[in-house]
Design a protein around this motif. Structure first.
Motif, PDB file in Angstrom:
ATOM      1  N   TYR A  58     -23.494  39.043  57.330  1.00 38.21           N
ATOM      2  CA  TYR A  58     -24.087  39.712  56.154  1.00 38.21           C
ATOM      3  C   TYR A  58     -23.897  39.037  54.836  1.00 38.21           C
ATOM      4  CZ  TYR A  58     -26.297  43.495  58.415  1.00 38.21           C
ATOM      5  OH  TYR A  58     -27.258  44.775  59.042  1.00 38.21           O
ATOM      6  N   ILE A  59     -22.892  38.094  54.632  1.00 38.62           N
ATOM      7  CA  ILE A  59     -22.632  37.279  53.528  1.00 38.62           C
ATOM      8  C   ILE A  59     -23.759  36.340  53.527  1.00 38.62           C
ATOM      9  CG2 ILE A  59     -21.451  35.549  52.573  1.00 38.62           C
ATOM     10  CD1 ILE A  59     -18.783  37.088  53.514  1.00 38.62           C
ATOM     11  N   GLY A  60     -24.205  35.817  54.716  1.00 40.63           N
ATOM     12  CA  GLY A  60     -25.526  34.875  54.985  1.00 40.63           C
ATOM     13  C   GLY A  60     -26.487  35.670  54.870  1.00 40.63           C
ATOM     14  N   PHE A  61     -26.746  36.896  55.373  1.00 41.02           N
ATOM     15  CA  PHE A  61     -27.986  37.641  55.109  1.00 41.02           C
ATOM     16  C   PHE A  61     -28.126  38.088  53.609  1.00 41.02           C
ATOM     17  CE2 PHE A  61     -29.884  41.939  55.378  1.00 41.02           C
ATOM     18  CZ  PHE A  61     -31.088  41.531  55.813  1.00 41.02           C
ATOM     19  N   GLY A  62     -26.907  38.409  52.884  1.00 47.13           N
ATOM     20  CA  GLY A  62     -27.278  38.370  51.566  1.00 47.13           C
ATOM     21  C   GLY A  62     -27.818  37.361  50.669  1.00 47.13           C
ATOM     22  N   LEU A  63     -27.274  36.150  51.093  1.00 49.07           N
ATOM     23  CA  LEU A  63     -27.808  34.803  50.503  1.00 49.07           C
ATOM     24  C   LEU A  63     -29.314  34.681  50.941  1.00 49.07           C
ATOM     25  CD1 LEU A  63     -27.483  32.116  49.114  1.00 49.07           C
ATOM     26  CD2 LEU A  63     -26.919  31.045  51.389  1.00 49.07           C
ATOM     27  N   SER A  64     -29.760  34.912  52.141  1.00 52.24           N
ATOM     28  CA  SER A  64     -31.126  34.770  52.625  1.00 52.24           C
ATOM     29  C   SER A  64     -31.851  35.623  52.129  1.00 52.24           C
ATOM     30  CB  SER A  64     -31.023  34.896  54.356  1.00 52.24           C
ATOM     31  OG  SER A  64     -30.713  35.855  54.966  1.00 52.24           O
ATOM     32  N   ASN A  65     -31.339  37.132  52.136  1.00 48.91           N
ATOM     33  CA  ASN A  65     -32.280  38.107  51.149  1.00 48.91           C
ATOM     34  C   ASN A  65     -32.448  37.772  50.094  1.00 48.91           C
ATOM     35  OD1 ASN A  65     -33.627  40.402  52.301  1.00 48.91           O
ATOM     36  ND2 ASN A  65     -31.664  41.779  52.116  1.00 48.91           N
ATOM     37  N   GLY A  66     -31.620  37.292  49.098  1.00 54.76           N
ATOM     38  CA  GLY A  66     -32.020  36.765  47.887  1.00 54.76           C
ATOM     39  C   GLY A  66     -32.927  35.978  47.739  1.00 54.76           C
ATOM     40  N   LEU A  93     -27.835  25.292  49.961  1.00 49.48           N
ATOM     41  CA  LEU A  93     -26.812  26.625  49.913  1.00 49.48           C
ATOM     42  C   LEU A  93     -26.348  27.303  51.176  1.00 49.48           C
ATOM     43  CD1 LEU A  93     -28.864  28.559  46.890  1.00 49.48           C
ATOM     44  CD2 LEU A  93     -26.873  27.139  46.791  1.00 49.48           C
ATOM     45  N   SER A  94     -27.341  27.205  52.209  1.00 50.02           N
ATOM     46  CA  SER A  94     -26.890  27.829  53.491  1.00 50.02           C
ATOM     47  C   SER A  94     -25.695  26.831  54.164  1.00 50.02           C
ATOM     48  CB  SER A  94     -28.002  28.070  54.279  1.00 50.02           C
ATOM     49  OG  SER A  94     -29.094  28.589  53.980  1.00 50.02           O
ATOM     50  N   ALA A  95     -26.123  25.641  54.056  1.00 49.00           N
ATOM     51  CA  ALA A  95     -24.979  24.737  54.496  1.00 49.00           C
ATOM     52  C   ALA A  95     -23.562  24.826  53.954  1.00 49.00           C
ATOM     53  CB  ALA A  95     -25.578  23.088  54.376  1.00 49.00           C
ATOM     54  N   MET A  96     -23.664  24.778  52.436  1.00 50.76           N
ATOM     55  CA  MET A  96     -22.431  24.964  51.813  1.00 50.76           C
ATOM     56  C   MET A  96     -21.650  26.083  52.004  1.00 50.76           C
ATOM     57  SD  MET A  96     -23.161  22.911  48.026  1.00 50.76           S
ATOM     58  CE  MET A  96     -24.755  23.939  47.700  1.00 50.76           C
ATOM     59  N   GLY A  97     -22.535  27.247  52.063  1.00 53.17           N
ATOM     60  CA  GLY A  97     -21.861  28.579  52.421  1.00 53.17           C
ATOM     61  C   GLY A  97     -21.381  28.794  53.420  1.00 53.17           C
ATOM     62  N   SER A  98     -21.915  28.227  54.729  1.00 58.05           N
ATOM     63  CA  SER A  98     -21.308  28.404  55.863  1.00 58.05           C
ATOM     64  C   SER A  98     -20.005  27.595  56.034  1.00 58.05           C
ATOM     65  CB  SER A  98     -22.404  28.035  57.110  1.00 58.05           C
ATOM     66  OG  SER A  98     -22.789  26.605  56.755  1.00 58.05           O
ATOM     67  N   LEU A  99     -20.033  26.514  55.788  1.00 56.79           N
ATOM     68  CA  LEU A  99     -18.699  25.629  55.629  1.00 56.79           C
ATOM     69  C   LEU A  99     -17.618  26.446  55.082  1.00 56.79           C
ATOM     70  CD1 LEU A  99     -20.163  22.080  55.350  1.00 56.79           C
ATOM     71  CD2 LEU A  99     -19.566  23.151  57.455  1.00 56.79           C
ATOM     72  N   LEU A 100     -18.123  26.850  53.853  1.00 57.54           N
ATOM     73  CA  LEU A 100     -17.098  27.777  53.190  1.00 57.54           C
ATOM     74  C   LEU A 100     -16.428  28.817  53.745  1.00 57.54           C
ATOM     75  CD1 LEU A 100     -15.378  27.703  50.317  1.00 57.54           C
ATOM     76  CD2 LEU A 100     -17.449  29.332  49.598  1.00 57.54           C
ATOM     77  N   LEU A 101     -17.335  29.560  54.370  1.00 56.06           N
ATOM     78  CA  LEU A 101     -16.889  30.805  55.302  1.00 56.06           C
ATOM     79  C   LEU A 101     -16.160  30.503  56.285  1.00 56.06           C
ATOM     80  CD1 LEU A 101     -20.421  32.777  55.002  1.00 56.06           C
ATOM     81  CD2 LEU A 101     -17.778  33.162  53.851  1.00 56.06           C
ATOM     82  N   LEU A 237     -28.825  32.282  43.118  1.00 53.76           N
ATOM     83  CA  LEU A 237     -27.324  32.755  43.167  1.00 53.76           C
ATOM     84  C   LEU A 237     -27.520  34.137  42.079  1.00 53.76           C
ATOM     85  CD1 LEU A 237     -25.128  29.964  43.389  1.00 53.76           C
ATOM     86  CD2 LEU A 237     -25.644  31.478  45.207  1.00 53.76           C
ATOM     87  N   LYS A 238     -28.326  33.984  41.415  1.00 55.06           N
ATOM     88  CA  LYS A 238     -28.427  35.310  40.226  1.00 55.06           C
ATOM     89  C   LYS A 238     -28.828  36.308  40.996  1.00 55.06           C
ATOM     90  CE  LYS A 238     -30.115  36.602  35.885  1.00 55.06           C
ATOM     91  NZ  LYS A 238     -31.042  36.306  34.761  1.00 55.06           N
ATOM     92  N   VAL A 239     -29.829  36.224  41.748  1.00 58.13           N
ATOM     93  CA  VAL A 239     -30.403  37.273  42.648  1.00 58.13           C
ATOM     94  C   VAL A 239     -29.624  37.569  43.811  1.00 58.13           C
ATOM     95  CG1 VAL A 239     -32.432  38.187  43.941  1.00 58.13           C
ATOM     96  CG2 VAL A 239     -32.770  36.787  41.946  1.00 58.13           C
ATOM     97  N   ALA A 240     -28.863  36.580  44.603  1.00 58.22           N
ATOM     98  CA  ALA A 240     -28.348  36.874  45.764  1.00 58.22           C
ATOM     99  C   ALA A 240     -26.909  37.242  45.628  1.00 58.22           C
ATOM    100  CB  ALA A 240     -28.466  35.430  46.538  1.00 58.22           C
ATOM    101  N   ALA A 241     -26.010  36.801  44.544  1.00 58.93           N
ATOM    102  CA  ALA A 241     -24.747  36.852  44.621  1.00 58.93           C
ATOM    103  C   ALA A 241     -24.248  38.443  44.557  1.00 58.93           C
ATOM    104  CB  ALA A 241     -24.136  36.188  43.241  1.00 58.93           C
TER     105      ALA A 241
END
Length: 443
Positions: A58-66, A93-101, A237-241
């Motif tokens: 759902y963190i990924g879903f929040g990013l993709s939803n934004g 953003l998805s690549a960086m986000g997944s590696l960080l998570l 990120l303003k929308v997705a964060a």
């Protein structure tokens, strides 16, 4: 691509999304059914790990939803270049986000489960399973992004192909690897993890292959914009964060719920994980309609027709309620039949009957609250969504802390927390939406 606020358009967009959501739920149900045959420990470990992985999902879903809100707005404005740039930047953003998570999970999950779980056997099995399961996350987040693109551009029917194939892979490998059938090694819990990762890889490959096979790369030349754009990233990120933080609160509250239930006993926890799977099946149509509402609201606002938003939301709520009341009635009247499909343990089935009936009734509130909440997301006012979510989760946590952790109430009283959460969400999100204070928001 522009939408019209008709029931036919709503169902045309929502139906493929429903099927794409049904497929993973079938896979999760297969996991629960297969592992339930091994024993309560395996069912509990799978459930605990699934909740944690759901948090990452759902963190990924929040990013993709934004990103989908922005894609839908650009589609409504007929800005294909802006849509292509937004999507391409989403890949970075998805690549960086997944590696960080993944890195955070390897460090944080032993601390979380070590502090909260009382049974050492459950703790070690959970960490062992999670460290393998986490490798599917990058493929999942890339898939979430391409799915958001297809929904935003009115191509949601393409979601079906990857979902069907992924489900076949998942269920087939579950059967083979968990029990050692078809000449495959018997891996038990780890077999379920390998099956799920394999399905996520297949889903991702299929969805991106379709992008090129359908010739969409010519209309949306994403390879032309393969560079990281700080301006678009900041806008995204303003929308997705706020959505990401919102989902952390939402699923985090659910994680606390299951930790509290673990303190009640293994049977209660095993039963609750079955109930979660049931909730996933029941809410498939609602979540598909919610995604539809999100993208259609954003698209219609992009067209400049804010006056059509409320009538659209009312139509979607009506469809969602009609769908949910039919399924809820079935669950309320035949709870043992449904629970018996998951487990042959009579204690688990008996424990779940009253809780499933509570869940069936609370779903009627959920089906309206989810639509209103996602309509607010579609307006682009994601900070409002965050505020609403934080408030509702705090109320939810207060309830479960008193009822489950302090009073050690019966399981059906614990599951009445669904009424508390969804009721609060309906009042706050619905009140904001129908007040009209969202009008004039630009993204």
């Amino acid at each position: 691509m522009q939408f019209t606020a008709t029931r036919r358009q709503i169902l045309k967009l929502a139906a493929p999304i429903s099927l794409s959501l049904l497929i993973p739920q079938i896979s999760f149900m297969a996991n629960a059914v297969f592992l339930g045959r091994l024993g309560q420990l395996e069912l509990v470990v799978n459930g605990l790990t699934s909740i944690y992985y759901l948090l990452l999902t759902y963190i990924g879903f929040g990013l993709s939803n934004g990103i989908m809100v922005l894609l839908s707005r650009r589609a409504g404005e007929s800005d294909e270049q802006g849509l292509s740039r937004t999507f391409t930047n989403g890949l970075f953003l998805s690549a960086m986000g997944s590696l960080l998570l993944m890195m955070l999970s390897f460090w944080f999950s032993p601390l979380l489960f070590g502090y909260t779980l009382k049974d050492e056997n459950i703790f070690f099995a959970t960490i062992d399973f999670l460290y393998l399961r986490i490798w599917g996350l990058p493929f999942l987040m890339f898939t979430q992004l391409i799915n958001a693109f297809y929904i935003a551009t009115n191509r949601s029917r393409l979601l079906i192909y990857g979902a069907v194939l992924a489900n076949l892979v998942n269920v087939g490998l579950d059967y083979g690897l968990i029990f050692g059938n078809w000449g495959l090694p018997r891996m038990g819990l780890k077999g379920a993890a390998v099956a799920s990762i394999s399905a996520e890889v297949i889903f991702c490959l299929v969805m991106y292959s379709l992008f090129f096979l359908k010739g969409l790369h010519r209309k949306y030349p994403i390879r032309r914009y393969l560079q990281f754009d700080t301006r678009i990233s900041a806008q995204t990120l303003k929308v997705a964060a706020p959505l990401i933080v919102q989902y952390v609160f939402s699923i985090g509250g659910w994680q606390i719920f299951y930790i509290y239930v673990e303190h009640l006993g293994v049977t209660q926890l095993a039963t609750s994980h079955i109930l979660r799977s049931v909730l996933g099946i029941v809410s498939i149509g609602t979540w598909a309609l919610a995604s539809t509402c999100n993208t259609m609201v954003s698209n219609i606002i992009g067209q400049g027709h804010t006056e059509k938003v409320i009538p659209l939301v009312k139509k979607i709520i009506g469809i969602s309620f009609s769908y949910t009341i039919f399924i809820s009635l079935f669950l309320f009247l035949f709870p043992k039949t449904f629970l018996g499909a998951y487990s042959s343990d009579t204690a688990v089935v008996a424990m779940g009957v009253n809780s499933l009936r509570v869940l069936a009734i609370s779903s009627l509130v959920m089906c309206m609250a989810t639509i209103c909440f996602n309509a607010v997301i579609g307006t682009g006012n994601t900070l409002i969504n965050l505020g609403i979510e934080v408030l509702c989760v705090c109320v939810y946590i207060v309830y479960i802390t008193i009822a489950v952790e302090r009073l050690r109430a019966s399981l059906h009283v614990a599951w009445a927390s669904e009424f508390v959460y969804w009721g609060c969400l309906l009042l706050t999100a619905g009140g904001y939406l129908f007040s009209g204070r969202w009008k004039g928001k630009t993204i």
